[in-house]
Motif scaffolding. Structure first.
Motif, short mmCIF file in Angstrom:
data_model
loop_
_atom_site.label_atom_id
_atom_site.label_comp_id
_atom_site.label_asym_id
_atom_site.label_seq_id
_atom_site.Cartn_x
_atom_site.Cartn_y
_atom_site.Cartn_z
N GLY A 52 0.87 -1.30 0.14
CA GLY A 52 -0.34 0.12 -0.16
C GLY A 52 0.45 1.59 0.02
O GLY A 52 1.95 1.04 -0.78
N LYS A 53 0.69 2.54 -0.01
CA LYS A 53 0.65 3.32 -0.26
C LYS A 53 1.61 3.84 1.24
O LYS A 53 0.83 2.90 2.21
CB LYS A 53 0.57 5.12 -0.22
CG LYS A 53 -0.68 4.98 -1.36
CD LYS A 53 -1.29 6.29 -1.42
CE LYS A 53 -1.84 6.33 -3.15
NZ LYS A 53 -2.90 7.25 -3.20
N GLY A 54 2.63 3.89 1.19
CA GLY A 54 3.51 4.73 2.85
C GLY A 54 4.46 5.51 3.05
O GLY A 54 4.00 6.62 2.29
N LEU A 55 5.14 5.22 3.71
CA LEU A 55 5.71 6.73 3.95
C LEU A 55 7.20 6.08 4.83
O LEU A 55 8.12 5.25 5.06
CB LEU A 55 5.44 6.77 5.69
CG LEU A 55 6.20 8.09 6.26
CD1 LEU A 55 6.06 9.79 4.95
CD2 LEU A 55 5.45 8.66 7.70
N THR A 56 8.46 6.93 3.83
CA THR A 56 10.50 6.83 3.87
C THR A 56 10.90 7.16 4.76
O THR A 56 10.39 8.17 4.18
CB THR A 56 9.93 6.13 2.52
OG1 THR A 56 9.79 5.21 1.60
CG2 THR A 56 11.58 6.19 2.70
N LEU A 57 11.66 7.37 5.84
CA LEU A 57 12.25 8.04 6.28
C LEU A 57 13.53 7.20 6.54
O LEU A 57 13.90 6.64 6.70
CB LEU A 57 11.74 7.89 7.77
CG LEU A 57 10.13 8.59 7.90
CD1 LEU A 57 9.21 7.65 9.85
CD2 LEU A 57 9.43 9.78 7.67
N THR A 58 14.63 8.47 6.79
CA THR A 58 15.62 8.74 6.69
C THR A 58 15.55 8.56 8.43
O THR A 58 14.78 8.69 8.97
CB THR A 58 16.53 9.92 6.77
OG1 THR A 58 16.62 11.18 7.20
CG2 THR A 58 16.39 10.41 4.61
N ALA A 59 16.86 7.91 9.12
CA ALA A 59 17.33 7.86 10.60
C ALA A 59 17.13 9.54 11.31
O ALA A 59 16.28 9.24 11.77
CB ALA A 59 18.70 7.47 10.69
N GLU A 60 17.31 10.48 10.80
CA GLU A 60 17.01 11.75 11.28
C GLU A 60 15.84 11.59 11.01
O GLU A 60 15.52 12.68 12.20
CB GLU A 60 17.97 13.05 10.79
CG GLU A 60 19.32 12.29 10.75
CD GLU A 60 19.96 11.63 9.17
OE1 GLU A 60 19.81 11.59 8.81
OE2 GLU A 60 21.39 11.06 9.95
N GLU A 61 15.14 11.38 10.31
CA GLU A 61 13.40 11.83 10.39
C GLU A 61 13.09 10.62 11.29
O GLU A 61 12.08 11.11 12.03
CB GLU A 61 12.62 11.56 8.83
CG GLU A 61 13.29 13.29 7.71
CD GLU A 61 13.21 12.44 6.34
OE1 GLU A 61 12.62 13.79 5.64
OE2 GLU A 61 13.20 11.16 6.12
N LEU A 62 13.39 9.64 11.51
CA LEU A 62 13.30 8.86 12.17
C LEU A 62 13.14 8.89 13.94
O LEU A 62 11.98 8.81 14.19
CB LEU A 62 13.00 7.58 11.85
CG LEU A 62 12.63 6.02 13.13
CD1 LEU A 62 10.99 5.98 12.69
CD2 LEU A 62 13.10 4.83 12.49
N GLN A 63 14.55 9.23 13.82
CA GLN A 63 14.26 9.86 15.44
C GLN A 63 13.61 11.36 15.38
O GLN A 63 13.74 11.54 16.44
CB GLN A 63 15.84 10.54 15.46
CG GLN A 63 16.57 10.97 16.40
CD GLN A 63 16.27 10.28 17.84
OE1 GLN A 63 16.56 8.67 17.66
NE2 GLN A 63 15.68 10.04 18.89
N LEU A 65 10.40 11.84 14.43
CA LEU A 65 9.63 11.81 14.66
C LEU A 65 9.42 10.78 16.32
O LEU A 65 8.23 11.17 17.10
CB LEU A 65 9.26 10.56 13.87
CG LEU A 65 8.25 9.70 13.88
CD1 LEU A 65 6.79 10.54 14.06
CD2 LEU A 65 7.13 8.57 12.78
N LYS A 66 10.33 10.07 16.41
CA LYS A 66 10.32 9.14 17.85
C LYS A 66 10.35 10.69 18.84
O LYS A 66 9.37 10.53 19.44
CB LYS A 66 11.40 8.66 17.76
CG LYS A 66 11.78 7.53 19.06
CD LYS A 66 12.80 7.60 19.08
CE LYS A 66 13.07 6.36 20.81
NZ LYS A 66 14.54 5.87 20.95
N SER A 67 11.14 11.49 18.79
CA SER A 67 11.01 12.26 19.75
C SER A 67 9.61 13.02 20.19
O SER A 67 9.41 13.50 20.84
CB SER A 67 11.28 13.59 19.23
OG SER A 67 13.24 13.28 19.55
N LEU A 68 8.79 13.43 19.08
CA LEU A 68 7.48 14.09 18.76
C LEU A 68 6.31 13.56 19.64
O LEU A 68 5.76 13.54 20.48
CB LEU A 68 6.41 14.16 17.47
CG LEU A 68 7.71 15.62 16.71
CD1 LEU A 68 7.03 15.29 15.10
CD2 LEU A 68 7.50 16.77 17.32
N LEU A 69 6.84 11.49 19.39
CA LEU A 69 6.04 10.86 19.79
C LEU A 69 6.46 10.55 20.84
O LEU A 69 5.22 10.47 22.11
CB LEU A 69 5.34 9.89 19.42
CG LEU A 69 5.49 9.24 17.97
CD1 LEU A 69 5.84 7.73 17.01
CD2 LEU A 69 3.88 9.41 17.57
#
Length: 74
Positions: A52-63, A65-69
């Protein structure tokens, strides 16, 4: 003429949820078109041949997102 579409799941990190049809929302490392693998969040068919449609993130972007969550109040 369309470009060749290729992908390789280089690491399966985890399943977030699964539908009754067997499709699963997963976080994986995926290499798209032979490029460096990135974190990828999307739904996959049971055999990983359809997606399906998805989201691709770099390690920095994932970090980020983790901080926001982590900062969210449930």
């Amino acid at each position: 003429m369309a470009d060749d579409f290729s992908f390789e799941i280089t690491k399966q990190i985890g399943e977030i949820s699964k539908s009754k049809s067997g499709w699963a929302l997963e976080l994986n490392m995926v290499s798209w078109g032979g490029r460096e693998p990135k974190f990828d969040l999307r739904s996959w068919s049971p055999d990983h041949q359809k997606m399906g449609k998805g989201l691709t993130l770099t390690a920095e972007e994932l970090q980020s997102l983790k901080s926001l969550l982590n900062a969210m109040n449930p």
